[in-house]
Design an enzyme around this catalytic site. Structure first.
Site, PDB file in Angstrom:
ATOM      1  N   ARG A  88       0.851  -1.198   0.000  1.00 37.46           N
ATOM      2  CA  ARG A  88       0.000   0.000   0.000  1.00 37.46           C
ATOM      3  C   ARG A  88       0.888   1.249   0.000  1.00 37.46           C
ATOM      4  O   ARG A  88       1.954   1.271   0.623  1.00 37.46           O
ATOM      5  CB  ARG A  88      -0.859  -0.028   1.260  1.00 37.46           C
ATOM      6  CG  ARG A  88      -1.837   1.132   1.416  1.00 37.46           C
ATOM      7  CD  ARG A  88      -2.951   1.077   0.416  1.00 37.46           C
ATOM      8  NE  ARG A  88      -4.084   1.913   0.827  1.00 37.46           N
ATOM      9  CZ  ARG A  88      -5.073   2.234   0.000  1.00 37.46           C
ATOM     10  NH1 ARG A  88      -5.081   1.814  -1.257  1.00 37.46           N
ATOM     11  NH2 ARG A  88      -6.084   2.962   0.420  1.00 37.46           N
ATOM     12  N   THR A 360      -9.097   0.604 -10.603  1.00 36.29           N
ATOM     13  CA  THR A 360      -8.559  -0.421  -9.689  1.00 36.29           C
ATOM     14  C   THR A 360      -8.738  -1.771 -10.376  1.00 36.29           C
ATOM     15  O   THR A 360      -9.516  -1.880 -11.326  1.00 36.29           O
ATOM     16  CB  THR A 360      -9.224  -0.367  -8.297  1.00 36.29           C
ATOM     17  OG1 THR A 360      -8.957   0.917  -7.738  1.00 36.29           O
ATOM     18  CG2 THR A 360      -8.748  -1.422  -7.340  1.00 36.29           C
ATOM     19  N   ASN A 380      -6.263   4.316  -7.228  1.00 41.76           N
ATOM     20  CA  ASN A 380      -7.467   4.990  -6.750  1.00 41.76           C
ATOM     21  C   ASN A 380      -8.346   5.452  -7.902  1.00 41.76           C
ATOM     22  O   ASN A 380      -8.999   4.640  -8.535  1.00 41.76           O
ATOM     23  CB  ASN A 380      -7.143   6.124  -5.779  1.00 41.76           C
ATOM     24  CG  ASN A 380      -8.356   6.487  -4.944  1.00 41.76           C
ATOM     25  OD1 ASN A 380      -9.187   5.632  -4.672  1.00 41.76           O
ATOM     26  ND2 ASN A 380      -8.483   7.735  -4.563  1.00 41.76           N
ATOM     27  N   GLU A 399      -4.022   8.084  -4.111  1.00 39.11           N
ATOM     28  CA  GLU A 399      -4.508   7.283  -2.988  1.00 39.11           C
ATOM     29  C   GLU A 399      -4.620   8.109  -1.702  1.00 39.11           C
ATOM     30  O   GLU A 399      -5.285   7.696  -0.752  1.00 39.11           O
ATOM     31  CB  GLU A 399      -3.538   6.116  -2.767  1.00 39.11           C
ATOM     32  CG  GLU A 399      -4.178   4.810  -2.432  1.00 39.11           C
ATOM     33  CD  GLU A 399      -4.764   4.087  -3.636  1.00 39.11           C
ATOM     34  OE1 GLU A 399      -5.987   3.888  -3.648  1.00 39.11           O
ATOM     35  OE2 GLU A 399      -4.012   3.719  -4.542  1.00 39.11           O
ATOM     36  N   ASP A 402      -7.840   8.443   0.044  1.00 39.13           N
ATOM     37  CA  ASP A 402      -8.408   7.393   0.892  1.00 39.13           C
ATOM     38  C   ASP A 402      -8.235   7.697   2.385  1.00 39.13           C
ATOM     39  O   ASP A 402      -8.820   7.033   3.229  1.00 39.13           O
ATOM     40  CB  ASP A 402      -7.796   6.027   0.569  1.00 39.13           C
ATOM     41  CG  ASP A 402      -8.505   5.353  -0.610  1.00 39.13           C
ATOM     42  OD1 ASP A 402      -9.593   5.808  -0.979  1.00 39.13           O
ATOM     43  OD2 ASP A 402      -7.963   4.382  -1.154  1.00 39.13           O
ATOM     44  N   SER A 431      -7.860   1.234   3.181  1.00 40.22           N
ATOM     45  CA  SER A 431      -8.336   0.751   1.877  1.00 40.22           C
ATOM     46  C   SER A 431      -9.565  -0.130   2.066  1.00 40.22           C
ATOM     47  O   SER A 431      -9.851  -0.594   3.176  1.00 40.22           O
ATOM     48  CB  SER A 431      -7.222  -0.064   1.236  1.00 40.22           C
ATOM     49  OG  SER A 431      -7.672  -0.702   0.063  1.00 40.22           O
ATOM     50  N   SER A 432     -10.273  -0.366   0.970  1.00 39.72           N
ATOM     51  CA  SER A 432     -11.351  -1.361   0.977  1.00 39.72           C
ATOM     52  C   SER A 432     -10.985  -2.591   0.156  1.00 39.72           C
ATOM     53  O   SER A 432     -11.808  -3.506   0.020  1.00 39.72           O
ATOM     54  CB  SER A 432     -12.633  -0.754   0.388  1.00 39.72           C
ATOM     55  OG  SER A 432     -13.019   0.375   1.109  1.00 39.72           O
ATOM     56  N   GLY A 452     -14.053   0.590  -5.171  1.00 44.13           N
ATOM     57  CA  GLY A 452     -14.048   1.520  -4.045  1.00 44.13           C
ATOM     58  C   GLY A 452     -14.701   0.903  -2.827  1.00 44.13           C
ATOM     59  O   GLY A 452     -14.469  -0.256  -2.492  1.00 44.13           O
TER      60      GLY A 452
HETATM   61  O1  DON Z   1      -8.019   1.277  -1.692  1.00 45.96           O
HETATM   62  C1  DON Z   1      -9.194   1.552  -1.902  1.00 45.96           C
HETATM   63  O2  DON Z   1     -10.110   1.155  -1.212  1.00 45.96           O
HETATM   64  C2  DON Z   1      -9.539   2.402  -3.113  1.00 45.96           C
HETATM   65  N1  DON Z   1      -8.438   3.233  -3.456  1.00 45.96           N
HETATM   66  C3  DON Z   1      -9.963   1.514  -4.227  1.00 45.96           C
HETATM   67  C4  DON Z   1     -10.468   2.303  -5.391  1.00 45.96           C
HETATM   68  C5  DON Z   1     -11.318   1.539  -6.314  1.00 45.96           C
HETATM   69  O3  DON Z   1     -11.601   0.386  -6.144  1.00 45.96           O
HETATM   70  C6  DON Z   1     -11.840   2.309  -7.459  1.00 45.96           C
HETATM   71  N2  DON Z   1     -12.629   1.473  -8.303  1.00 45.96           N
HETATM   72  N3  DON Z   1     -13.685   1.510  -8.617  1.00 45.96           N
END
Ligand code: DON
Length: 549
Positions: A88, A360, A380, A399, A402, A431-432, A452
């Protein structure tokens, strides 16, 4: 003798020892091919993970990049070791909690999304080197070869590329190096035109030749830092030198017979997922009518996402009650105020501006020895910060968004956060992303998706289909719905609920919001331990490809 028998029984090793095929599911056919090429050259699933990650960074620049980060969940067949590689991004050392606020203490729109100030220190290059050195069998020069070729020779633009570039056109145009790399004469290239990235090919070659130092030290590091600082960012050479990949113990849980192994903090994925499953297990939802089942799933999501905001952050900075949060007794406590016929309102907050991302990326891999990888990678937002430091070919992430820029103020995914996810120097943002294994005596699943904040509820829905014995195509294809505590509404894709379910959910007090567009891009594999067979599926919403051979 009996001791050995018992050991085999508890370790589960009495099942089929290895799959009878290898499999790769990724979001882009060229990345899937890159992985297959490397396995055919004698590599294992970890070498293939290097190849697929690097290829995705070339051909899906709107989703992931060497300038981004991710989580690689691994199982090594030789000793059963399961680990999550945490690659990360980290906040630069000069970052502070009010980085994105103006003098009045208000969040400045766009500052954590577009341009050099939005970028965290990348983790993906370090993670690829770590994967190759500690788990792979081939040198980086071999596993990075397909990506270097794709960057040098180019890949054809497709409809999705054009849509993502359109979304981020203004931001891309404000970085001359990004515009040069991803646009043609400052315009979105036509379908079929080739995107060639010679600077990125050179950077990948440096990584292949020099390993970690090829990226985090020397001339490339200087170019990265200069490019960022010239554009108003705050990176230093020390930031790059200090970046470390961390091996973390995954989050574990159970759902009936199924063992869940998923992403640990700084991802919220595993904790939120296990909390939701624990709540649902208490209700034995299998035998309930559909509307009752959906209601309980929404209520489980609501409660688990609320905890996400309250407790979770970077484990190197924040003490988190992880054992409690993932314990069935804790879930039983959360479930106590769930009413069977009534939605529980979330505490009201300002309306958020949640967006629907399709960026992502996730991939899943298994080799014939049974080594496996589930990895979710990100920059992101589509095309990340839309910023490339000149002469590097490295598209930087955004990122930093986030983090919780200010307690209670939602980020681009509408997620709110508090102290645990406040910005701090060197800290990883929450993060998710939820790369996940699901194991039982019958078989092993590897899955994950972008999306996301909705990533975790998508993985939940897929696991419940698996638990119901549905085929793998259904896990990735099913119409989806999502609740994240705030905003207090159930977002759903067309087809997720029939009219009767909509009416009944509304009469229970749920606020329903039908989405204009579908979301997610799940890539899943399943190894049937009894037959040895491997199956897989790529989400029909995307243009990914699964190969089993
Ligand atoms: O780490 C995370 O949770 C986000 N940066 C992920 C972003 C993401 O999945 C965008 N896609 N739709």
């Amino acid at each position: 003798m009996w001791g050995l028998f018992f050991l085999l029984l508890v370790s589960g090793s009495v099942q089929g020892a290895a799959p009878n095929a290898a499999g790769i599911a990724s979001a882009h056919p060229l990345a899937t091919e890159a992985g297959r090429e490397v396995i055919e050259a004698g590599g294992n699933a970890f070498d293939a993970a290097v190849a697929v990650s690097a290829a995705l960074a070339v051909v899906e620049p709107y989703s992931s990049s060497l300038g981004g980060g991710g989580f690689w969940l691994l199982q090594r067949a030789s000793d059963g070791r399961q680990v999550m590689l945490d690659g990360r991004e980290r906040a630069p050392l000069a970052a502070h909690r009010d980085l994105y606020l103006d003098e009045a203490g208000e969040v400045v729109p766009g500052r954590s999304i577009d341009g050099a100030l939005a970028a965290g220190i990348p983790g993906e290059p370090a993670a690829l080197v770590h994967l190759a050195e500690h788990y792979g069998r081939l040198p980086l020069s071999r596993s990075l070869a397909p990506a270097i070729r794709l960057a040098r020779d180019g890949f054809p633009v497709d409809r999705h590329y054009r849509r993502m570039a359109e979304w981020r056109l203004d931001a891309l145009r404000s970085s001359p190096a990004a515009a040069g790399q991803f646009l043609h004469d400052w315009e979105i290239p036509a379908e079929g035109e080739l995107i060639r990235q010679p600077d990125l090919a050179s950077t990948l070659q440096l990584l292949a030749d020099k390993g970690r130092d090829g990226f985090y030290a020397g001339e490339l590091a200087q170019r990265l830092v200069k490019g960022v600082r010239d554009a108003g960012g705050i990176w230093s050479l020390q930031d790059l030198q200090q970046y470390q990949v961390v091996e973390r113990e995954p989050i574990r849980g159970r759902y009936g017979e199924l063992k869940i192994i998923s992403a640990a903090p700084p991802s919220s994925g595993g904790v939120v997922l296990v909390t939701m499953l624990n709540i649902l297990e208490g209700f034995q939802i299998d035998n309930l009518p559909r509307v009752q089942r959906v209601h309980l799933m929404i209520e489980a999501m609501r409660r688990a996402y609320r905890d996400r905001a309250d407790y979770l952050g970077d484990p190197d900075f924040v003490d988190m009650p992880l054992q409690a949060l993932t314990h069935p007794w804790y879930a039983a406590g959360l479930a106590r105020d769930i009413q069977l016929e009534r939605a529980t309102p979330s505490t009201p907050q300002p309306v958020s501006k949640a967006t629907e991302g399709a960026d992502t990326t996730h991939f899943s891999i298994i080799d014939r020895e049974g080594n496996r990888v589930a990895a979710t990678l990100s920059i992101n937002y589509p095309f990340g910060a839309a910023f490339v430091p000149a002469g590097t070919g490295v598209l930087l992430n955004d990122e930093m968004d986030d983090f919780s820029a200010r307690p209670g103020v939602p980020n681009v995914y509408g997620l709110v956060g508090g102290e645990a996810n406040a910005i701090g120097p060197g800290k990883r943002m929450l993060s998710s992303m939820s790369p996940t294994f699901v194991e039982s005596d019958a078989g092993v699943a590897m899955l994950g998706t972008p999306g996301g904040s909705r990533i975790i509820s998508m993985v939940l829905l897929a696991i419940l289909e698996l638990a119901d014995g549905q085929p793998i195509a259904q896990w990735v294809r099913q119409p989806r719905f999502h609740h994240q505590y705030l905003p207090d509404r159930v977002e759903y894709e067309a087809g997720a609920f029939d009219d009767k379910t909509v009416t009944e959910l509304q009469s229970m007090g749920h606020i329903l919001h039908r989405l204009e567009r579908e979301y997610g891009n799940m890539q899943a594999l399943y190894w049937d331990r009894r037959s040895g067979q491997v199956t897989g599926a790529s989400d029909p919403r995307g243009s990914g490809r699964t190969v089993i051979w």
